[in-house]
Write a protein that holds these residues in place. Structure first.
Motif, PDB file in Angstrom:
ATOM      1  N   ILE A 393       0.852  -1.385   0.013  1.00  0.00           N
ATOM      2  CA  ILE A 393       0.332   0.042   0.062  1.00  0.00           C
ATOM      3  C   ILE A 393       0.824   0.993  -0.105  1.00  0.00           C
ATOM      4  CG2 ILE A 393      -1.769   1.234   1.531  1.00  0.00           C
ATOM      5  CD1 ILE A 393      -2.882  -1.293   2.403  1.00  0.00           C
ATOM      6  N   LEU A 394       1.885   1.394   0.856  1.00  0.00           N
ATOM      7  CA  LEU A 394       2.849   2.434   0.850  1.00  0.00           C
ATOM      8  C   LEU A 394       3.750   2.423  -0.310  1.00  0.00           C
ATOM      9  CD1 LEU A 394       3.725   2.218   4.557  1.00  0.00           C
ATOM     10  CD2 LEU A 394       2.017   3.499   3.517  1.00  0.00           C
ATOM     11  N   ASN A 431       0.547   5.779  -8.952  1.00  0.00           N
ATOM     12  CA  ASN A 431      -0.153   5.558  -7.773  1.00  0.00           C
ATOM     13  C   ASN A 431       0.418   5.501  -6.543  1.00  0.00           C
ATOM     14  OD1 ASN A 431      -2.791   5.209  -9.702  1.00  0.00           O
ATOM     15  ND2 ASN A 431      -1.587   3.393 -10.283  1.00  0.00           N
ATOM     16  N   PRO A 433       1.925   6.619  -3.153  1.00  0.00           N
ATOM     17  CA  PRO A 433       1.916   7.901  -2.127  1.00  0.00           C
ATOM     18  C   PRO A 433       3.250   8.166  -1.928  1.00  0.00           C
ATOM     19  CG  PRO A 433       1.467   5.864  -0.765  1.00  0.00           C
ATOM     20  CD  PRO A 433       1.527   5.336  -2.284  1.00  0.00           C
ATOM     21  N   MET A 504       2.466   9.231   3.082  1.00  0.00           N
ATOM     22  CA  MET A 504       1.090   9.283   3.180  1.00  0.00           C
ATOM     23  C   MET A 504       0.588  10.558   2.547  1.00  0.00           C
ATOM     24  SD  MET A 504       0.108   6.849   5.368  1.00  0.00           S
ATOM     25  CE  MET A 504      -1.377   7.409   5.935  1.00  0.00           C
ATOM     26  N   THR A 506      -0.282  12.500  -1.321  1.00  0.00           N
ATOM     27  CA  THR A 506      -0.671  12.197  -2.699  1.00  0.00           C
ATOM     28  C   THR A 506       0.600  12.611  -3.515  1.00  0.00           C
ATOM     29  OG1 THR A 506      -1.944  14.329  -3.065  1.00  0.00           O
ATOM     30  CG2 THR A 506      -3.159  12.531  -2.269  1.00  0.00           C
ATOM     31  N   ASP A 514      -2.797  11.751   1.749  1.00  0.00           N
ATOM     32  CA  ASP A 514      -3.464  10.947   1.129  1.00  0.00           C
ATOM     33  C   ASP A 514      -4.377  10.171   1.892  1.00  0.00           C
ATOM     34  OD1 ASP A 514      -4.191   8.869  -0.855  1.00  0.00           O
ATOM     35  OD2 ASP A 514      -2.213   8.407  -1.665  1.00  0.00           O
ATOM     36  N   ASN A 516      -6.979   8.275   0.855  1.00  0.00           N
ATOM     37  CA  ASN A 516      -7.194   6.868   0.410  1.00  0.00           C
ATOM     38  C   ASN A 516      -6.239   5.828   0.778  1.00  0.00           C
ATOM     39  OD1 ASN A 516      -9.585   7.646  -1.146  1.00  0.00           O
ATOM     40  ND2 ASN A 516      -8.071   8.182  -3.207  1.00  0.00           N
ATOM     41  N   THR A 517      -4.788   6.374   0.824  1.00  0.00           N
ATOM     42  CA  THR A 517      -3.661   5.437   1.335  1.00  0.00           C
ATOM     43  C   THR A 517      -4.211   4.993   2.928  1.00  0.00           C
ATOM     44  OG1 THR A 517      -1.923   6.343   0.077  1.00  0.00           O
ATOM     45  CG2 THR A 517      -1.521   5.055   2.129  1.00  0.00           C
ATOM     46  N   ASN A 520      -7.051   2.595   2.771  1.00  0.00           N
ATOM     47  CA  ASN A 520      -6.632   1.327   2.298  1.00  0.00           C
ATOM     48  C   ASN A 520      -5.719   0.522   3.434  1.00  0.00           C
ATOM     49  OD1 ASN A 520      -7.620   1.600  -0.288  1.00  0.00           O
ATOM     50  ND2 ASN A 520      -5.598   2.562  -0.932  1.00  0.00           N
TER      51      ASN A 520
END
Length: 621
Positions: A393-394, A431, A433, A504, A506, A514, A516-517, A520
């Motif tokens: 994710i990160l 995409n 972060p 963290m 955008t 971010d 969304n992060t 997620n």
């Protein structure tokens, strides 16, 4: 018959009564002696003296009585049953002890359960989702990550230490087996010596030998046979152990030493870099070219009477290596074999399914059968799932296809050329972060010996376009240093030193946080990520996985405890039956003592009567 012969009849009565009294006294003296078997004196009539022949039968007179044998009161069938069942009890008890030790590591370690660390990490993720711009939340996440990994590493190290410590128990058992074998051999020699005159039985020596056979039966699966000279030959695991003229003692070798011996000049250390062949001890027969004592190509079972012996149970519990998540087969996903138009490559999927089924059989045979190895693999799968999920994710990746002949430069400066068209992963910069300094691709959990990406370089893709990308260093089951596995994971020191580097923000150029992060991170924790093992179909999220995982350990422990308790009841029942036959009853022996005393007195009075008769005849001459 002459009166002088009558004196011999009386004397024989005195002698056998004295022998019977001695035997009874010996029994009484050993009422509390462990392994002592009650003895009995059996009598027989001496040959009769024929003095004539009547119309109906021969006219005979007796010549008294003599001792036929001083025998042990044993039931060989009960002995065999006892040694089989006590061996089965030892098999399950050793596995129950291992399960209990493993369960304790997760239940309570240094006063804090691992569940607390897992819940603490989850709470921190929730906090950072609420305030993704909070430096305090970022710092707390980094610190909680350290705590989680320290606790996980501590448990994993203790599992590995406990696994290795079982070597000492195995060596101790092997040494004791060899001692018992030598003692049985020495007792065989003594018994043959004492019984060579065909007059007396070496019953006390036989008691010692039977006690040793009882103990040996608890350690290993045995079969034995007594020959005409009184010696016993013993087979251990269907291999000669004690013979008429030798003791073929067990030895131990490490798995690595055994591997080198089996391969000889074909041994390649480079292929053994993944802990496949380790310092785990394996019992072998040095006299038979170091043949392994046990063959675990099939699992021990009660149906085949192969679940016998505490040594086998100990070896099965320990396993042969330190296991990790790569030892758990993963079922193929149809989505991986479906193209963009939704068409499934049925042949490829069927082949992958067949390979998976073969891997599951091997897993059940080699990994799942060992309480320690299965625990290591399942626990490592949990940690690997957490680490890779957070990292992805990160620092997300995407797949690209490179043509055959493409050469890339590795992080250490070496070059690698793809010999065929290959799908690789690169950092998904669009995409991903970014950190506060604008950098992308910073992971929270790092591998100690391998960076996440190779240095950025130009790559020509299969469609002919050229891009500059950071290639992901793939995990490989053949290289332990490439894995996100316990022992190879650490927290990114850059983030520990500066929490603002936690990506963290955008990457749209606004520098906004971010959201969304952050979301997620929360949603991924609650998503199902893996089954507890390849034999299950239910996938769990991280919290539920840990609950099911610890529950499976408790279930195995309870199962082994139930089997061991059942065997204990069986062993006690057989032992009670044995004791009813071989045990010494002081009341019964005291009754025999009185009986033989009366018999002795009767023989004495008989001799007195004959003596008086002789005296009367002599004085009348």
């Amino acid at each position: 018959m002459g009166l002088m012969s009558n004196l011999y009849v009386g004397a024989s009565g005195l002698q056998v009564s004295q022998n019977a009294l001695n035997t009874t006294g010996h029994n009484l003296a050993n009422v509390e002696t462990k392994g002592y078997v009650r003895q009995q004196t059996l009598l027989k009539s001496n040959t009769y003296n024929t003095i004539g022949q009547s119309y109906f039968s021969a006219m005979q007179t007796g010549r008294g009585v003599s001792t036929a044998i001083v025998m042990q009161v044993r039931d060989m069938f009960l002995d065999q049953s006892y040694r089989m069942e006590v061996g089965r009890q030892g098999f399950y008890e050793s596995q129950y002890e291992a399960a209990s030790e493993v369960e304790d590591l997760f239940g309570e370690l240094e006063g804090v359960a691992f569940q607390n660390s897992l819940e603490g990490f989850w709470t921190t993720l929730q906090e950072i989702s609420k305030e993704p711009d909070s430096l305090v939340a970022k710092t707390t996440l980094a610190e909680t990550s350290v705590s989680l990994m320290e606790r996980a590493e501590n448990i994993y190290e203790q599992l590995s230490s406990y696994q290795l410590s079982l070597n000492t128990k195995i060596e101790t058992k092997v040494n004791r087996i060899n001692e018992i074998g030598q003692q049985i051999y020495d007792l065989n020699e003594k018994i043959r010596y004492y019984e060579s005159n065909k007059v007396e039985n070496a019953n006390d020596l036989r008691d010692q030998r039977n006690t040793l056979l009882d103990e040996l039966g608890q350690l290993v699966d045995i079969s034995y046979k007594e020959d005409a000279t009184g010696g016993v030959t013993v087979n251990v695991e269907e291999t000669p152990f004690v013979t008429d003229n030798n003791v073929y003692k067990m030895g131990t070798m490490t798995v690595l030493e055994l591997r080198k011996q089996q391969l000889g000049t074909k041994y390649d250390p480079a292929k053994d870099s993944k802990n496949e062949y380790t310092n785990m001890l394996v019992p072998v027969w040095p006299a038979f070219k170091n043949m392994e004592v046990y063959n675990f190509d099939t699992l021990p079972s009660a149906e085949k009477d192969t679940d016998v012996g505490s040594l086998k149970g100990l070896l099965l519990s320990r396993g042969t290596k330190v296991a990790n998540y790569t030892d758990i087969p993963i079922a193929p996903d149809k989505a991986d074999y479906t193209d963009e138009t939704g068409v499934l490559d049925a042949d490829a999927f069927a082949q992958a399914t067949k390979q998976f089924e073969e891997e599951v059989k091997e897993y059940n045979l080699r990994i799942d059968s060992s309480i320690v190895m299965s625990t290591q693999a399942k626990f490592d799968q949990l940690i690997h799932g957490i680490v890779t999920t957070i990292n992805n994710i990160l620092s997300p990746n995407r797949e690209v296809t490179v043509p055959a002949g493409t050469t890339v430069t590795l992080s250490n400066g070496d070059t690698y050329t793809y010999d065929k068209e290959t799908v690789i992963q690169i950092l998904d910069e669009e995409n991903a972060p970014i950190a506060s300094n604008g950098e992308a691709g910073i992971e929270l959990f790092t591998r100690k010996s391998m960076p996440r990406y190779m240095d950025a370089q130009e790559i020509t893709l299969a469609d002919g376009t050229t891009i500059t990308a950071r290639i992901y260093n793939e995990e490989s089951a053949k290289d332990n240093y490439s894995l996100y596995t316990l022992g190879e994971i650490s927290i990114n020191t850059r983030i520990l030193e500066d929490a603002t580097l936690l990506p963290m923000n955008t990457n749209d150029g606004t520098g906004a946080f971010d959201v969304n992060t952050a979301q997620n991170l929360i949603s991924s924790w609650q998503k199902s990520f893996a089954t507890i093992d390849p034999n299950s179909i239910t996938k769990y999220n991280f919290n539920d996985y840990y609950t099911a995982f610890t529950g499976s350990i408790a279930t195995i422990g309870e199962k082994m405890n139930t089997l061991a308790s059942s065997q204990q009841s069986m062993v006690n029942s057989i032992e009670n039956q044995r004791l009813s036959a071989i045990g010494v009853s002081s009341d019964e022996e005291l009754t025999n003592l009185i009986k033989y005393q009366h018999a002795y007195n009767a023989s004495s009075r008989y001799i007195n009567v004959v003596n008086e008769m002789l005296e009367h005849i002599v004085t009348r001459l």
